[in-house]
Design an enzyme around this catalytic site. Structure first.
Site, PDB file in Angstrom:
ATOM      1  CE1 TYR A   1     -15.493  10.211 -18.266  1.00 46.42           C
ATOM      2  CE2 TYR A   1     -14.545  10.176 -16.065  1.00 46.42           C
ATOM      3  CZ  TYR A   1     -15.208   9.541 -17.097  1.00 46.42           C
ATOM      4  OH  TYR A   1     -15.583   8.226 -16.952  1.00 46.42           O
TER       5      TYR A   1
ATOM      6  CE  LYS B   1     -10.152   7.015 -20.144  1.00 47.28           C
ATOM      7  NZ  LYS B   1     -11.184   6.012 -20.069  1.00 47.28           N
TER       8      LYS B   1
ATOM      9  CG  ASP C   1      -7.835  14.922 -16.756  1.00 46.77           C
ATOM     10  OD1 ASP C   1      -7.038  14.420 -17.572  1.00 46.77           O
ATOM     11  OD2 ASP C   1      -8.860  14.333 -16.355  1.00 46.77           O
TER      12      ASP C   1
ATOM     13  NE  ARG D   1      -3.009   0.212   3.242  1.00 47.18           N
ATOM     14  CZ  ARG D   1      -2.464   0.603   4.397  1.00 47.18           C
ATOM     15  NH1 ARG D   1      -2.011   1.840   4.534  1.00 47.18           N
ATOM     16  NH2 ARG D   1      -2.371  -0.221   5.414  1.00 47.18           N
TER      17      ARG D   1
HETATM   18  C1  LIG Z   1     -10.356  13.202 -19.254  1.00 48.53           C
HETATM   19  C2  LIG Z   1     -10.581  12.061 -18.313  1.00 48.53           C
HETATM   20  N1  LIG Z   1     -10.131  12.139 -17.058  1.00 48.53           N
HETATM   21  C3  LIG Z   1     -10.328  11.145 -16.174  1.00 48.53           C
HETATM   22  C4  LIG Z   1     -11.011  10.006 -16.517  1.00 48.53           C
HETATM   23  C5  LIG Z   1     -11.230   8.932 -15.501  1.00 48.53           C
HETATM   24  O1  LIG Z   1     -10.312   7.908 -15.680  1.00 48.53           O
HETATM   25  P1  LIG Z   1     -10.510   6.396 -15.196  1.00 48.53           P
HETATM   26  O2  LIG Z   1     -11.640   5.825 -15.996  1.00 48.53           O
HETATM   27  O3  LIG Z   1      -9.179   5.769 -15.440  1.00 48.53           O
HETATM   28  O4  LIG Z   1     -10.857   6.450 -13.747  1.00 48.53           O
HETATM   29  C6  LIG Z   1     -11.498   9.871 -17.817  1.00 48.53           C
HETATM   30  C7  LIG Z   1     -12.224   8.653 -18.214  1.00 48.53           C
HETATM   31  O5  LIG Z   1     -12.744   8.535 -19.298  1.00 48.53           O
HETATM   32  C8  LIG Z   1     -11.281  10.927 -18.748  1.00 48.53           C
HETATM   33  O6  LIG Z   1     -11.757  10.870 -19.998  1.00 48.53           O
END
Ligand SMILES: Cc1ncc(COP(=O)(O)O)c(C=O)c1O
Length: 400
Positions: A115, A213, A188, A61
């Site tokens: 998102y 992604k 992000d 952890r």
């Molecule tokens: C821009 C963006 N940030 C964060 C996330 C969340 O990521 P995760 O699905 O790996 O938790 C996504 C998911 O599609 C995303 O498109």
């Protein structure tokens, strides 16, 4: 190795072959260190590792060599001092917000078109925790500054290229604006990936990725990571020791393996996305195409300046003229190369319907405010041939 001479069959079944001391060779690739605990020559050594007086591992952890290899690779690609990995992108976002100081009585100013799950995380979970959330259009800097001033926000949160409308944030200007008001900038960077943009170089304090992604790239692992200064990484590390939102060694290994081909994949994905966006722009069934590589995109000049000239990303979105949810569903079912899966950034081309997927948790009014119509489709181009993607789209558009 544990001494097993004269030990019973039962005991040897448990201990035989294990704990071979390190030898005088190094594996070429990072192995998957699937162990929860570690042994040291003495308890004093373990004590020193606990205290950070000696490098080492204590408990899964806390950290893990395979996970650390992935963190080090991301921190290098993001030109950051350090990185902290998580079990998902959402866990990384949640952690970065906590690390940057979001708690009851504080305020966060965030981009309106983040998102969908991030939108809900902010407006439900953090709001319920007592954090004041103000959503703004981050392309309007006056609106951002007013919101920070009025709320006294300590955090400005945005996506470098937004999901699903592909707005590009002016990170250098927004970093300056946030810092002028003693706020941290959280970016992000999932859509741009470090191949196109390193937000830390432009003043961002925390750079977040859904490593699910582009970083991993093959649609087979859920992972998240935050790149930051060593000081901020240490805050995240201490937090995660308590929360336990860790990335497993196998997932870290997959993500690390994916990272190696990021530039090759991204190059093809960006080239494909530009071709598809240009083709869709002149298609009679398409009302609007969102892609920062298009000359008529509102932030095309900014994208040219901010992204490092290697492309404009592998995601675009487009509105099918007059299409409702039903028509979009039939279109998506008629595709054969572009797969209707709710993710992006993979080697496969993927389509997604924001209204019923990423932004499903939002009300119709919230979607209308952001500008997500029912007929909007998001396309993440894979590494297939652009001609085959175009033929697939044309065939499906003809069927509806
Ligand atoms: C821009 C963006 N940030 C964060 C996330 C969340 O990521 P995760 O699905 O790996 O938790 C996504 C998911 O599609 C995303 O498109």
């Amino acid at each position: 190795m544990t001494e097993l001479t004269n030990k019973s069959f039962q005991t040897r079944a448990v201990h035989a072959g294990e704990r071979v001391p390190p030898a005088d060779f190094r594996p070429v690739t990072t192995p998957i260190w699937n162990t929860v605990g570690y042994l040291y020559e003495s308890m004093d050594d373990l004590d020193a590792v606990f205290d950070h007086r000696k490098p080492g591992q204590v408990y899964l952890r806390y950290s893990n060599p395979t996970v650390e290899a992935f963190e080090n690779a991301v921190s290098s690609l993001e030109n950051a001092e350090a990185a902290q990995a998580y079990g998902s992108g959402m866990a990384a976002i949640h952690a970065a917000l906590l690390g940057a100081g979001a708690k009851a009585g504080t305020s966060v100013v965030a981009a309106l078109d983040v998102y969908g799950a991030t939108f809900t995380l902010l407006n439900k979970l953090f709001t319920n925790m007592g954090v004041n959330i103000r959503m703004v259009d981050v392309t309007n800097h006056d609106e951002v500054e007013t919101a920070i001033k009025e709320t006294g926000a300590g955090i400005l949160y945005l996506e470098s290229i937004s999901n699903p409308l592909l707005k590009v944030a002016d990170i250098p200007a927004l970093a300056k604006l946030a810092h002028n008001h003693n706020a941290s900038l959280l970016v992000d960077n999932t859509f741009a990936s470090p191949y196109l943009l390193n937000p830390i170089e432009h003043g961002a304090d925390y750079v977040i990725h859904s490593a699910t992604k582009y970083l991993s790239g093959h649609g087979d692992v859920l992972a998240g990571v935050v790149a930051a200064s060593t000081e901020n990484k240490n805050k995240l590390f201490e937090l995660n020791k308590l929360v336990g939102s860790v990335l497993g060694p196998f997932e870290a290994w997959l993500a690390l393996r994916g990272l190696k081909t990021l530039p090759l994949r991204m190059k093809q994905q960006c080239d494909n996305a530009l071709q598809v966006a240009e083709w869709l722009t002149s298609h009679p069934r398409i009302k609007k195409v969102h892609y920062p590589g298009l000359k008529d995109h509102r932030q095309h000049a900014l994208a040219n300046q901010l992204l490092n000239g290697k492309g404009f990303g592998g995601v675009l979105s487009f509105e099918i003229d007059g299409a409702n949810k039903d028509k979009v569903f039939r279109f998506m079912e008629a595709l054969s190369i572009c797969l209707p899966a709710t993710t992006l950034g993979d080697i496969y081309s993927l389509v997604m319907h924001p209204m019923t997927s990423s932004h499903r948790g939002l009300t119709a009014e919230e979607r209308a405010r952001i500008g997500i119509p029912d007929g909007l489709v998001r396309l993440s181009t894979g590494i297939e041939s652009a001609d085959d993607i175009l033929t697939d789209l044309e065939t499906a558009l003809k069927k509806i």
